[in-house]
Scaffold this motif. Structure first.
Motif, PDB file in Angstrom:
ATOM      1  N   LEU A 187      -9.881 -31.289 -11.144  1.00  0.00           N
ATOM      2  CA  LEU A 187      -9.775 -30.063 -11.949  1.00  0.00           C
ATOM      3  C   LEU A 187     -10.174 -28.801 -11.188  1.00  0.00           C
ATOM      4  O   LEU A 187     -10.702 -27.858 -11.772  1.00  0.00           O
ATOM      5  N   CYS A 188      -9.927 -28.789  -9.894  1.00  0.00           N
ATOM      6  CA  CYS A 188     -10.288 -27.607  -9.097  1.00  0.00           C
ATOM      7  C   CYS A 188      -9.353 -26.437  -9.401  1.00  0.00           C
ATOM      8  O   CYS A 188      -9.711 -25.279  -9.189  1.00  0.00           O
ATOM      9  N   GLY A 189      -8.117 -26.753  -9.831  1.00  0.00           N
ATOM     10  CA  GLY A 189      -7.174 -25.699 -10.196  1.00  0.00           C
ATOM     11  C   GLY A 189      -6.366 -25.139  -9.035  1.00  0.00           C
ATOM     12  O   GLY A 189      -5.550 -24.239  -9.205  1.00  0.00           O
ATOM     13  N   ARG A 190      -6.585 -25.675  -7.820  1.00  0.00           N
ATOM     14  CA  ARG A 190      -5.833 -25.120  -6.681  1.00  0.00           C
ATOM     15  C   ARG A 190      -4.320 -25.298  -6.863  1.00  0.00           C
ATOM     16  O   ARG A 190      -3.543 -24.408  -6.560  1.00  0.00           O
ATOM     17  N   CYS A 191      -3.902 -26.489  -7.319  1.00  0.00           N
ATOM     18  CA  CYS A 191      -2.459 -26.753  -7.473  1.00  0.00           C
ATOM     19  C   CYS A 191      -1.858 -25.840  -8.531  1.00  0.00           C
ATOM     20  O   CYS A 191      -0.749 -25.320  -8.361  1.00  0.00           O
ATOM     21  N   VAL A 192      -2.616 -25.620  -9.610  1.00  0.00           N
ATOM     22  CA  VAL A 192      -2.126 -24.747 -10.690  1.00  0.00           C
ATOM     23  C   VAL A 192      -1.913 -23.338 -10.132  1.00  0.00           C
ATOM     24  O   VAL A 192      -0.890 -22.696 -10.383  1.00  0.00           O
ATOM     25  N   SER A 193      -2.871 -22.890  -9.322  1.00  0.00           N
ATOM     26  CA  SER A 193      -2.768 -21.530  -8.770  1.00  0.00           C
ATOM     27  C   SER A 193      -1.630 -21.404  -7.778  1.00  0.00           C
ATOM     28  O   SER A 193      -0.876 -20.435  -7.805  1.00  0.00           O
ATOM     29  N   VAL A 194      -1.493 -22.381  -6.859  1.00  0.00           N
ATOM     30  CA  VAL A 194      -0.437 -22.241  -5.847  1.00  0.00           C
ATOM     31  C   VAL A 194       0.930 -22.289  -6.523  1.00  0.00           C
ATOM     32  O   VAL A 194       1.857 -21.564  -6.154  1.00  0.00           O
ATOM     33  N   CYS A 195       1.059 -23.137  -7.542  1.00  0.00           N
ATOM     34  CA  CYS A 195       2.344 -23.287  -8.221  1.00  0.00           C
ATOM     35  C   CYS A 195       2.706 -22.011  -8.990  1.00  0.00           C
ATOM     36  O   CYS A 195       3.856 -21.594  -8.984  1.00  0.00           O
ATOM     37  N   SER A 196       1.712 -21.385  -9.619  1.00  0.00           N
ATOM     38  CA  SER A 196       2.042 -20.181 -10.394  1.00  0.00           C
ATOM     39  C   SER A 196       1.990 -18.917  -9.543  1.00  0.00           C
ATOM     40  O   SER A 196       2.934 -18.128  -9.536  1.00  0.00           O
ATOM     41  N   LYS A 197       0.918 -18.751  -8.760  1.00  0.00           N
ATOM     42  CA  LYS A 197       0.754 -17.454  -8.075  1.00  0.00           C
ATOM     43  C   LYS A 197       1.583 -17.347  -6.796  1.00  0.00           C
ATOM     44  O   LYS A 197       2.086 -16.276  -6.481  1.00  0.00           O
ATOM     45  N   ILE A 198       1.675 -18.411  -6.036  1.00  0.00           N
ATOM     46  CA  ILE A 198       2.409 -18.325  -4.766  1.00  0.00           C
ATOM     47  C   ILE A 198       3.893 -18.658  -4.975  1.00  0.00           C
ATOM     48  O   ILE A 198       4.768 -17.973  -4.490  1.00  0.00           O
ATOM     49  N   GLN A 199       4.141 -19.732  -5.734  1.00  0.00           N
ATOM     50  CA  GLN A 199       5.531 -20.162  -5.880  1.00  0.00           C
ATOM     51  C   GLN A 199       6.214 -19.574  -7.117  1.00  0.00           C
ATOM     52  O   GLN A 199       7.434 -19.692  -7.262  1.00  0.00           O
ATOM     53  N   ASP A 200       5.448 -18.981  -8.028  1.00  0.00           N
ATOM     54  CA  ASP A 200       6.022 -18.378  -9.242  1.00  0.00           C
ATOM     55  C   ASP A 200       6.796 -19.412 -10.075  1.00  0.00           C
ATOM     56  O   ASP A 200       7.829 -19.108 -10.652  1.00  0.00           O
TER      57      ASP A 200
END
Ligand code: HC1
Ligand code: SF4
Length: 571
Positions: A147-160
């Motif tokens: 549950l670190c949230g890194r994947c959620v962030s990269v998927c939304s913020k970097i990859q949109d």
């Protein structure tokens, strides 16, 4: 500047610096599981807690800003005890099958537990977070998620894209998809950027190595392999070489030892792509075709365009990617030349990209009922096969690819870098439009790591406006500007991953994430160095490509070329 003391040492840092960043200046590495600078800064894992003299309680270093005169302690017994306790709690709710985990020995949680003396887990209470998601090329294991949230962030913020997000509360909190369905049915573009950023083994690519081993053991099959441009400057990292080291010669030897009948190169078909794509661009410019033309070799980008920028589908080049062009030629021209039954051909790709697994399985990617590509493995999976075969990679002698699909130019090589497809295309288009062999072939304006780069190139008295975007989030920004009428171009290159294929989702995991930019830069340099050392640096000067056209394909963009090398997207 703000002056403070950390672990007894003075340091001065700009206002708004976090304690974590300030400690780095003193070479103090405060551990964290969730923090990724500029991408994920939630302060949620709490592993980075520190003490500040006079302040109550402990404070997460990744989100606590420095202030004048504070005295920070990063490794007191209170801090060490708290850190240990936090890790024990994370481990209590974690699938601890480390020995069978693909991230074994490259897992950030495993390292932290080792470093912090976690030898028993005092807490019980594992909550079942659901099944393994094996619906597509990206495999998710919710029971390994921290549950670190890194994947959620990269998927939304970097990859949109936002294909995954947090759901539920408390001990049941999980990272999942909409309606908890398989990733494959979602907007996920299979880029694998979430795999690379995951600190543990909760995300991985589908393992296709067994499929390849079986083909290699089948005497009825003629098994050939192609390796993508970016693999050769990263594979070495799996065997102790520095990032960017060109291990092409050893890689070719290793592939022969694994038993492939022929070892070929995607760089060859990248050259082929340039002939077709360059021709298509010139036709579109001269005959009023749809502009800007946008490159189509990155399958993550194609899926992103289909989902979100449907109005740009006609802008996509009709060229298949080099991976697919290679397969189509390997099952048509090559069998004629090698006197092999096309139906006995088994074509394997080694790719830095997880989305290539998806691309190979697309319906459009076959000719006369024969799939272009039969199996795709990532750089990591190739390293695994090499280890399974007991091959001492570092000790191998160099060898060269086979003919007739193994010769390449420098232009084909730089495909693996963001801006490389554009530069390769410009080298050929400029020669075609001027009717000369130009010496000026380094289009440095399109090189680099910036998310979006623009240039105007003067060719044969024509101003050709080009743009390069890397990472689908940057592609969004660029296409939104075009939609709004704020920008326009003749030709755009889009690569699904930041940095291009050198940073694809199938490349070796960078364990120390703070070195990511340096690793990307080294891999990019590795490919430009190969380009600079190539005897031929333009795709149309590749002698094997010239032979392919004169002996088999006929004209660029002609009937045969269209049947084998082009496609269309309708989604
Ligand atoms: Fe790529 Fe391409 S550059 S997409 O990144 O156009 O994967 O390396 O093989 O197909 O050539 C990937 C790399 C690769 C294709 C080429
Ligand atoms: Fe998001 Fe890419 Fe991971 Fe899919 S593969 S969930 S698009 S980061």
């Amino acid at each position: 500047m703000i002056n403070l003391k950390i672990d007894g040492f003075d340091v001065s840092v700009p206002k708004n610096t976090t304690i974590l960043e300030a400690a780095k200046q003193l070479n103090i590495d405060i551990p964290t599981l969730c923090f990724m600078k500029g991408i994920n800064e939630p302060g949620s894992c709490r592993v980075c807690v520190v003490e500040v003299e006079g302040w109550r309680g402990l404070h997460p270093a990744c989100v606590t800003k420095v202030s004048e005169g504070i005295v920070v302690k990063t490794a007191t017994s209170t801090v060490r005890e708290a850190r240990k306790n936090i890790l024990e709690l994370i481990m209590a709710n974690h699938n601890r099958e480390c020995l069978s985990c693909p991230r074994n020995l490259k897992c950030e949680l495993q390292t932290l537990c080792n470093d912090n003396g976690i030898d028993t887990i005092p807490y019980e209470g594992k909550v079942d977070k659901g099944c393994l998601d094996t619906s597509g090329p990206i495999v998710r294991d919710p029971n390994k998620c921290v549950l670190c949230g890194r994947c959620v962030s990269v998927c939304s913020k970097i990859q949109d894209v936002s294909a995954i997000d947090f759901a539920f509360r408390g001990a049941h909190m999980t990272v999942t998809t909409a309606y908890e369905e398989g990733l494959v049915g979602q907007d996920c573009i299979n880029c694998g950027q979430c795999i690379k950023i995951c600190p543990v083994g909760a995300l991985q690519e589908r393992d296709d190595t067994d499929k390849v081993w079986k083909a290699l053991e089948n005497p009825e099959l003629h098994v050939v392999v192609q390796t993508a441009p970016a693999v050769r400057v990263a594979l070495g990292e799996e065997f102790g070489f520095a990032p960017g080291t060109n291990v092409e010669g050893k890689m070719v030897t290793a592939l022969r030892r694994l038993g492939f009948n022929k070892v070929f190169d995607t760089n060859f078909s990248a050259d082929l792509t340039i002939i077709e794509e360059g021709n298509e661009l010139i036709e579109r410019i001269q005959n009023g075709g749809k502009l800007p033309m946008i490159t189509s070799c990155s399958p993550g980008w194609i899926k992103f365009c289909e989902h979100n920028y449907h109005d740009f589908i006609e802008n996509l080049s009709s060229c298949k990617s080099p991976q697919q062009m290679f397969g189509a030629i390997a099952k048509s021209y090559y069998p004629v030349k090698a006197d092999v039954d096309p139906k006995s051909m088994f074509v394997v790709s080694v790719m830095p990209c997880t989305a290539k697994k998806y691309e190979a399985d697309r319906e459009e990617m076959s000719v006369d009922g024969l799939k272009d590509i039969d199996a795709v493995i990532t750089t990591r999976e190739l390293a695994k096969m090499i280890r399974q075969a007991g091959i001492k990679f570092a000790e191998l002698e160099d060898s060269k690819q086979d003919s007739i699909l193994g010769t390449y130019s420098g232009a084909g090589t730089i495909f693996g870098n963001t801006g490389g497809v554009m530069e390769a295309a410009l080298r050929t288009v400029a020669d075609k439009l001027t009717g000369k062999s130009l010496d000026c072939i380094d289009y440095t304006a399109v090189r680099g790591l910036e998310g979006i780069r623009e240039a105007t190139v003067n060719i044969a008295d024509m101003e050709i406006k080009v743009a390069v975007a890397n990472g689908t989030g940057n592609a969004s920004k660029l296409l939104d500007k075009i939609r709004a009428g704020e920008a326009n171009y003749h030709f755009i290159e889009v690569m699904g991953c930041e940095g291009g294929c050198i940073n694809g989702g199938g490349q070796p995991i960078i364990k120390d994430k703070s070195t990511t930019e340096a690793v990307k830069t080294a891999r990019i340099k590795g490919l430009y160095n190969i380009d600079a050392s190539c005897e031929k640096r333009k795709s149309h000067e590749n002698p094997e490509i010239q032979k392919l056209y004169s002996e088999y394909l006929g004209e660029a963009g002609g009937h045969k070329a269209h049947k084998l090398l082009h496609t269309h997207y309708t989604a």
